[in-house]
Design an enzyme around this catalytic site. Structure first.
Site, PDB file in Angstrom:
ATOM      1  N   LYS A 162      12.914   1.189 -13.450  1.00 30.75           N
ATOM      2  CA  LYS A 162      13.694   2.364 -13.071  1.00 30.75           C
ATOM      3  C   LYS A 162      14.945   2.481 -13.942  1.00 30.75           C
ATOM      4  CE  LYS A 162      17.323   4.079 -10.754  1.00 30.75           C
ATOM      5  NZ  LYS A 162      18.700   3.593 -10.551  1.00 30.75           N
TER       6      LYS A 162
ATOM      7  N   ASP B 149      12.674   6.182  -8.395  1.00 30.90           N
ATOM      8  CA  ASP B 149      13.623   5.558  -7.480  1.00 30.90           C
ATOM      9  C   ASP B 149      13.177   5.877  -6.054  1.00 30.90           C
ATOM     10  OD1 ASP B 149      14.200   8.263  -7.324  1.00 30.90           O
ATOM     11  OD2 ASP B 149      16.259   7.857  -6.722  1.00 30.90           O
TER      12      ASP B 149
END
Length: 213
Positions: A122, A140
């Site tokens: 991420k 996310d």
DNA sequence: CTCCCGATAT
DNA sequence: ATATCAGGAG
């Protein structure tokens, strides 16, 4: 339950109209600062991160400062973002590795970024997209939740699985914008606890909303 | 899988 | 009181 390709196209269009200009909300002035701010943003709001980073970067503008810093002093500066011991340790070791392996510069590839302490897929994709302009699918908590609600992908708790599934459905040129738009959309409308479906501009295309009615 | 962990909204 | 917030390491 998956949405149709046509509906997904329509949803992407509406999201673009809703959020024409997308930019990260994390305060930063260079790739290194974005990297650190993104490490701090783990399970923490951007607003909370922005409260600490100005002072943090004033004290430590570059990797060298963090690498030479006392761990306690980093902990104190980032305390309010939570997980402060793990984050401080990761930031220090990450800065050390940047100095040792990359002459203090942030590398511009996913494979190199994810090897840095505190950096997962991420964070790496955020840096690729917002610092280097390289397409990266950021998954996310918001993207994970909403992409299944809207029927882009099947519901999963595996962020990496979701990332690859989303890359199949979303055009590559849209990857960066898609993640940012879903995050803004998630904060304002498709909120985790109480999604505002009554006023949501996407409810007519939303798999979860339609199956609940 | 568990652990890391403070700030905020509900 | 509890859920959630731009997750990642072991």
């Amino acid at each position: 339950m998956l949405n149709t390709k046509l509906n997904i196209k329509k949803i992407l269009k509406i999201l673009k109209e809703l959020y024409p200009l997308v930019e990260t909300a994390l305060y930063h002035k260079n790739p290194f600062q974005l990297l650190i701010a993104t490490i701090l943003s783990a399970r923490c709001t951007d607003k909370q991160v922005n409260k600490v980073v100005k002072k943090l970067f004033q004290q430590f503008p570059e990797p060298k400062g963090f690498a030479e810093a006392d761990l306690k002093s980093i902990e104190n500066l980032i305390y309010s973002t939570g997980y402060y011991k793990a984050k401080a340790n990761n930031i220090k070791r990450c800065s050390e590795m940047l100095l040792k392996k990359y002459n203090g510069e942030v590398p511009g590839s996913l494979e190199k970024l994810v090897k840095l302490p505190g950096v997962g897929r991420k964070t790496a994709n955020v840096v690729l997209g917002s610092a280097f302009g390289i397409p990266g699918m950021v998954v996310d908590t918001h993207v994970l939740r909403i992409s299944s609600r809207l029927g882009f992908i099947e519901k999963t708790k595996d962020a990496k699985k979701a990332e690859f599934a989303l890359m199949e459905v979303v055009p590559k040129k849209d990857w960066n914008g898609f993640s940012l738009r879903l995050i803004f959309f998630g904060r304002q409308i498709c909120i985790a606890r109480k999604p505002l479906c009554k006023t949501c501009p996407l409810s007519e295309f939303c798999i979860e909303y339609k199956s609940a009615v």
